[in-house]
Enzyme design. Structure first.
Site, PDB file in Angstrom:
ATOM      1  N   TYR A 151       1.042  -1.315  -0.030  1.00  0.00           N
ATOM      2  CA  TYR A 151      -0.073   0.018  -0.017  1.00  0.00           C
ATOM      3  C   TYR A 151       0.825   1.066   0.121  1.00  0.00           C
ATOM      4  CZ  TYR A 151      -3.774   3.155   1.764  1.00  0.00           C
ATOM      5  OH  TYR A 151      -4.753   4.260   1.782  1.00  0.00           O
TER       6      TYR A 151
ATOM      7  N   LYS B 257      -1.079  -1.269  -4.056  1.00  0.00           N
ATOM      8  CA  LYS B 257      -2.306  -0.177  -4.139  1.00  0.00           C
ATOM      9  C   LYS B 257      -1.809   1.085  -4.102  1.00  0.00           C
ATOM     10  CE  LYS B 257      -6.241   1.625  -1.047  1.00  0.00           C
ATOM     11  NZ  LYS B 257      -6.625   1.620   0.276  1.00  0.00           N
TER      12      LYS B 257
END
Length: 309
Positions: free
Chosen positions: A135, A164
């Site tokens: 992330y 992400k």
């Protein structure tokens, strides 16, 4: 784990006492999956993971796993903590519970150089055999995994399968693809960049406003993936004022307020967050009123009457 489709970053509902409301969580996650979502990301930023105790996180994962049984969709555990040891512990427990993947965040509070951040991420990824998604959210966490560092991680860790990308710079999608091709699936983590990111090569959406509008989110994603630009633009134009609520510091309060107004959740948040008041509340009221007065043809199914999970 297939990192594809619309995967909600699920909000955490609270009872009036601010204990986790597992009945509502079960109903909410089941409803989003029934409306076409392809997985669930639990314990993320939108899920107020920083305010949850370890035992609460484990209980939330158990509830999400029960909700996903009917559709067989995967549950992803957000892994974040003040310490590497605590993050590793949660990663191992998530695997033992039956989660399909991990969303690996940088450590809360402490942001430093690449050597230390890599060591933190590496310890988590090595701790399990689960499919992992890095992330990257430099706006929120002040740690920026640049494409060259992403490549280094991808080369070293076979079970790192996705990223992400939430830098809000769609050029990062093409920059990552340019140096690692299709080695990682690129997931968009910024709601109001989904159409642009798909055009650049992103193939999944870790979404926020999906918590209130799952079918609408799935329709937008599918139009973008199919290259139906005009149809996507028309739906995007309606959705954008709502999607932009995902990009400001009080995105948790805003999205949960929208959920409450649409009958899909409550506005309760844990301190230090407080519910919206004053000008901020009036602004979001106007945004939602306009959206609800001009709803597109595609609509999510009615939210079910709350039942005992």
């Amino acid at each position: 784990m297939k990192w594809t489709g619309v995967i909600p970053a699920v909000t955490t509902p609270f009872e009036p006492s601010l204990a986790v409301d597992h009945n509502l969580l079960f109903q909410h996650t089941s409803w989003m999956l029934e409306n076409g979502c392809t997985g669930l990301v639990m314990l993320g930023s939108l899920g107020e993971g920083a305010t949850l105790e370890h035992d609460e996180k484990v209980a939330i994962l158990k509830t999400a796993l029960r909700a996903s049984e009917k559709t067989g969709t995967p549950v992803v555990a957000g892994i974040s903590s003040l310490s590497t040891a605590a993050a590793v512990r949660l990663a191992k427990e998530a695997e033992d519970l039956g989660c399909a993947g991990l969303m690996v965040l940088p450590p809360y509070v402490y942001s430093t150089d690449w050597r230390e951040m890599k060591a933190h991420i590496a310890a988590i990824i090595r701790a399990t055999k689960l499919s992992c998604m890095l992330y990257n959210n430099p706006v929120a966490y002040k740690t920026d995994y640049i494409p060259e560092q992403v490549k280094e991680l991808a080369q070293e860790f076979p079970n790192l399968h996705a990223i992400k990308e939430s830098s809000a710079d769609v050029r990062r999608v093409t920059a990552i693809r340019a140096i690692i091709d299709d080695r990682l699936t690129i997931c968009t983590g910024v709601d109001d960049a989904i159409v642009e990111a798909v055009a650049a090569g992103s193939s999944a959406w870790i979404a926020g406003l999906v918590n209130a509008f799952p079918a609408e989110s799935v329709a937008l994603y599918e139009l973008a993936m199919a290259g139906k630009h005009q149809e996507a633009f028309e739906l995007y134009r309606w959705f954008l004022p709502l999607l932009r609520l995902d990009t400001v510091p009080k995105f948790v309060q805003l999205i949960k307020w929208v959920q409450e107004q649409t009958g899909t959740g409550t506005a309760r948040v844990r301190p230090p967050r407080l519910e919206l008041v004053g000008a901020e509340l009036e602004e979001v009221k106007a945004v939602l009123a306009t959206a609800m007065a001009n709803r597109p043809a595609v609509k999510s199914t009615p939210f079910p009457v709350l039942q005992q999970a």
